[in-house]
Design a protein around this motif. Sequence first.
Motif, PDB file in Angstrom:
ATOM      1  N   TYR A 167      18.337  51.174   0.174  1.00  0.00           N
ATOM      2  CA  TYR A 167      17.903  51.195   1.578  1.00  0.00           C
ATOM      3  C   TYR A 167      16.395  50.987   1.669  1.00  0.00           C
ATOM      4  CZ  TYR A 167      22.541  53.201   1.695  1.00  0.00           C
ATOM      5  OH  TYR A 167      23.885  53.403   1.504  1.00  0.00           O
ATOM      6  N   VAL A 168      15.962  49.828   1.227  1.00  0.00           N
ATOM      7  CA  VAL A 168      14.540  49.471   1.237  1.00  0.00           C
ATOM      8  C   VAL A 168      14.379  48.109   1.904  1.00  0.00           C
ATOM      9  CG1 VAL A 168      14.030  50.812  -0.841  1.00  0.00           C
ATOM     10  CG2 VAL A 168      14.663  48.409  -1.065  1.00  0.00           C
ATOM     11  N   LEU A 169      13.117  47.782   2.210  1.00  0.00           N
ATOM     12  CA  LEU A 169      12.764  46.486   2.793  1.00  0.00           C
ATOM     13  C   LEU A 169      13.599  46.191   4.037  1.00  0.00           C
ATOM     14  CD1 LEU A 169      12.244  44.512  -0.556  1.00  0.00           C
ATOM     15  CD2 LEU A 169      10.628  45.956   0.703  1.00  0.00           C
ATOM     16  N   ASP A 170      14.394  45.146   4.083  1.00  0.00           N
ATOM     17  CA  ASP A 170      15.142  44.826   5.302  1.00  0.00           C
ATOM     18  C   ASP A 170      16.290  45.788   5.573  1.00  0.00           C
ATOM     19  OD1 ASP A 170      17.630  42.829   4.005  1.00  0.00           O
ATOM     20  OD2 ASP A 170      15.767  43.099   2.885  1.00  0.00           O
ATOM     21  N   GLU A 171      16.649  46.639   4.601  1.00  0.00           N
ATOM     22  CA  GLU A 171      17.695  47.638   4.815  1.00  0.00           C
ATOM     23  C   GLU A 171      17.109  49.014   5.164  1.00  0.00           C
ATOM     24  OE1 GLU A 171      21.097  47.599   4.697  1.00  0.00           O
ATOM     25  OE2 GLU A 171      21.158  45.416   4.523  1.00  0.00           O
ATOM     26  N   PHE A 172      15.789  49.112   5.248  1.00  0.00           N
ATOM     27  CA  PHE A 172      15.125  50.393   5.490  1.00  0.00           C
ATOM     28  C   PHE A 172      15.194  50.780   6.965  1.00  0.00           C
ATOM     29  CE2 PHE A 172      11.138  52.633   6.662  1.00  0.00           C
ATOM     30  CZ  PHE A 172      11.285  53.776   5.890  1.00  0.00           C
ATOM     31  N   ARG A 173      15.460  52.052   7.206  1.00  0.00           N
ATOM     32  CA  ARG A 173      15.369  52.627   8.554  1.00  0.00           C
ATOM     33  C   ARG A 173      14.627  53.956   8.429  1.00  0.00           C
ATOM     34  NH1 ARG A 173      20.787  53.119  11.785  1.00  0.00           N
ATOM     35  NH2 ARG A 173      19.312  53.247  13.516  1.00  0.00           N
ATOM     36  N   PHE A 174      13.437  54.009   8.973  1.00  0.00           N
ATOM     37  CA  PHE A 174      12.641  55.227   8.884  1.00  0.00           C
ATOM     38  C   PHE A 174      13.377  56.371   9.574  1.00  0.00           C
ATOM     39  CE2 PHE A 174       9.564  58.267  10.456  1.00  0.00           C
ATOM     40  CZ  PHE A 174       8.699  58.425   9.399  1.00  0.00           C
ATOM     41  N   HIS A 175      13.491  57.509   8.880  1.00  0.00           N
ATOM     42  CA  HIS A 175      14.121  58.672   9.493  1.00  0.00           C
ATOM     43  C   HIS A 175      13.682  59.948   8.783  1.00  0.00           C
ATOM     44  CE1 HIS A 175      16.840  57.569   6.187  1.00  0.00           C
ATOM     45  NE2 HIS A 175      17.210  58.839   6.135  1.00  0.00           N
ATOM     46  N   LEU A 176      13.558  60.992   9.549  1.00  0.00           N
ATOM     47  CA  LEU A 176      13.240  62.334   9.069  1.00  0.00           C
ATOM     48  C   LEU A 176      14.522  63.150   9.154  1.00  0.00           C
ATOM     49  CD1 LEU A 176      10.074  62.296  11.213  1.00  0.00           C
ATOM     50  CD2 LEU A 176       9.890  62.822   8.783  1.00  0.00           C
ATOM     51  N   THR A 177      15.122  63.421   8.000  1.00  0.00           N
ATOM     52  CA  THR A 177      16.460  63.999   7.960  1.00  0.00           C
ATOM     53  C   THR A 177      16.469  65.443   8.444  1.00  0.00           C
ATOM     54  OG1 THR A 177      16.957  62.576   6.069  1.00  0.00           O
ATOM     55  CG2 THR A 177      18.451  64.414   6.475  1.00  0.00           C
ATOM     56  N   LEU A 178      17.475  65.762   9.261  1.00  0.00           N
ATOM     57  CA  LEU A 178      17.609  67.107   9.809  1.00  0.00           C
ATOM     58  C   LEU A 178      18.882  67.810   9.368  1.00  0.00           C
ATOM     59  CD1 LEU A 178      16.466  66.376  13.477  1.00  0.00           C
ATOM     60  CD2 LEU A 178      15.104  67.404  11.639  1.00  0.00           C
ATOM     61  N   THR A 179      19.924  67.059   9.024  1.00  0.00           N
ATOM     62  CA  THR A 179      21.195  67.678   8.654  1.00  0.00           C
ATOM     63  C   THR A 179      21.841  66.929   7.499  1.00  0.00           C
ATOM     64  OG1 THR A 179      22.740  66.367   9.987  1.00  0.00           O
ATOM     65  CG2 THR A 179      21.620  68.192  11.107  1.00  0.00           C
ATOM     66  N   ASP A 180      22.819  67.581   6.923  1.00  0.00           N
ATOM     67  CA  ASP A 180      23.792  66.952   6.041  1.00  0.00           C
ATOM     68  C   ASP A 180      24.884  66.374   6.958  1.00  0.00           C
ATOM     69  OD1 ASP A 180      22.126  68.143   4.205  1.00  0.00           O
ATOM     70  OD2 ASP A 180      23.516  69.778   3.735  1.00  0.00           O
ATOM     71  N   PRO A 181      25.964  65.819   6.408  1.00  0.00           N
ATOM     72  CA  PRO A 181      27.044  65.322   7.285  1.00  0.00           C
ATOM     73  C   PRO A 181      27.563  66.422   8.215  1.00  0.00           C
ATOM     74  CG  PRO A 181      27.361  64.516   5.068  1.00  0.00           C
ATOM     75  CD  PRO A 181      26.236  65.508   4.986  1.00  0.00           C
ATOM     76  N   VAL A 182      27.713  66.079   9.481  1.00  0.00           N
ATOM     77  CA  VAL A 182      28.159  67.035  10.498  1.00  0.00           C
ATOM     78  C   VAL A 182      29.629  66.761  10.819  1.00  0.00           C
ATOM     79  CG1 VAL A 182      27.826  67.852  12.866  1.00  0.00           C
ATOM     80  CG2 VAL A 182      25.838  67.209  11.468  1.00  0.00           C
ATOM     81  N   PRO A 183      30.509  67.749  10.638  1.00  0.00           N
ATOM     82  CA  PRO A 183      31.920  67.541  10.995  1.00  0.00           C
ATOM     83  C   PRO A 183      32.072  67.238  12.484  1.00  0.00           C
ATOM     84  CG  PRO A 183      31.641  69.527   9.660  1.00  0.00           C
ATOM     85  CD  PRO A 183      30.267  69.073  10.054  1.00  0.00           C
ATOM     86  N   VAL A 184      33.043  66.441  12.801  1.00  0.00           N
ATOM     87  CA  VAL A 184      33.250  66.025  14.188  1.00  0.00           C
ATOM     88  C   VAL A 184      33.438  67.237  15.097  1.00  0.00           C
ATOM     89  CG1 VAL A 184      34.816  64.783  15.740  1.00  0.00           C
ATOM     90  CG2 VAL A 184      34.191  63.780  13.536  1.00  0.00           C
ATOM     91  N   ASP A 185      34.149  68.249  14.618  1.00  0.00           N
ATOM     92  CA  ASP A 185      34.445  69.391  15.477  1.00  0.00           C
ATOM     93  C   ASP A 185      33.234  70.283  15.716  1.00  0.00           C
ATOM     94  OD1 ASP A 185      34.323  70.422  12.918  1.00  0.00           O
ATOM     95  OD2 ASP A 185      36.104  71.684  13.124  1.00  0.00           O
ATOM     96  N   ARG A 186      32.119  70.033  15.021  1.00  0.00           N
ATOM     97  CA  ARG A 186      30.896  70.816  15.247  1.00  0.00           C
ATOM     98  C   ARG A 186      29.779  69.970  15.844  1.00  0.00           C
ATOM     99  NH1 ARG A 186      29.532  74.240   9.944  1.00  0.00           N
ATOM    100  NH2 ARG A 186      28.053  75.215  11.393  1.00  0.00           N
ATOM    101  N   ALA A 187      30.040  68.689  16.041  1.00  0.00           N
ATOM    102  CA  ALA A 187      28.989  67.759  16.441  1.00  0.00           C
ATOM    103  C   ALA A 187      28.364  68.137  17.786  1.00  0.00           C
ATOM    104  CB  ALA A 187      29.534  66.339  16.489  1.00  0.00           C
ATOM    105  N   ALA A 188      29.173  68.479  18.778  1.00  0.00           N
ATOM    106  CA  ALA A 188      28.634  68.778  20.104  1.00  0.00           C
ATOM    107  C   ALA A 188      27.698  69.981  20.052  1.00  0.00           C
ATOM    108  CB  ALA A 188      29.777  69.026  21.090  1.00  0.00           C
TER     109      ALA A 188
END
Length: 225
Positions: free
Chosen positions: A153-174
């Motif tokens: 995920y570098v160069l043209d595949e890079f998206r700057f982001h500051l991570t806040l969570t691990d994967p969030v289950p759908v039932d806890r997303a809201a």
Amino acid sequence: MTRYAVYALPGALGDADAPEALRLRAAAEEWYAREEFRDLTAGARRYGFHATLKAPFRLADGTTEAGLRSAADAFAAERAPVTIAAPRVEALGSFRALRPGGDESAIDALAADAVRAFDGFRAAPSPAETARRRPDRMTPRQRELFERWGYPYVLDEFRFHLTLTDPVPVDRAARVDAALADEFAGVAGADVPLLSVALFVEPEPGAPFEVHSVHPFPRPQESRR
């Protein structure tokens, strides 16, 4: 074995940093400390609040930690502060992260420069490290980038982001999304200056990443009256 990474860490300079960066970092640390979501932030907390510029790597043969630190000093000395435009909470797949709400060209250029500048310090991934990356799930372009730069995920595949969570289950997303909106309401919409890069270190496999050193960008001298 020890690994290093080059990260963007808003607020890394402490009292010498921009107020907006300090507020953003404080909000992130408060978020990580929330007990009801600690099971969803374990990985994010281990890596530390950051945005990846050069992904974690082992030192290549013939390179040293002191040399890496000197290279980070030289890298920072040639850069200027950049702006994280109005960061806001977004979903990246099942993860949640802070993403720029405006122009990303300067921060993307910084990341691309870091990928190239520090690559001489990166040991090639071991077969086990390669397998953990699941190259079979990468796109052809991501596989090409992984083979050249050690990270897909570098160069043209890079998206700057500051991570806040691990994967969030759908039932806890809201619930998670509502809590994040509340936590970051006080800093939402404010541009955040990035005034440095930081070297992080993972002392041993599985240990939390720690700030090893902070490397400030030169700032224009304030005009004298």
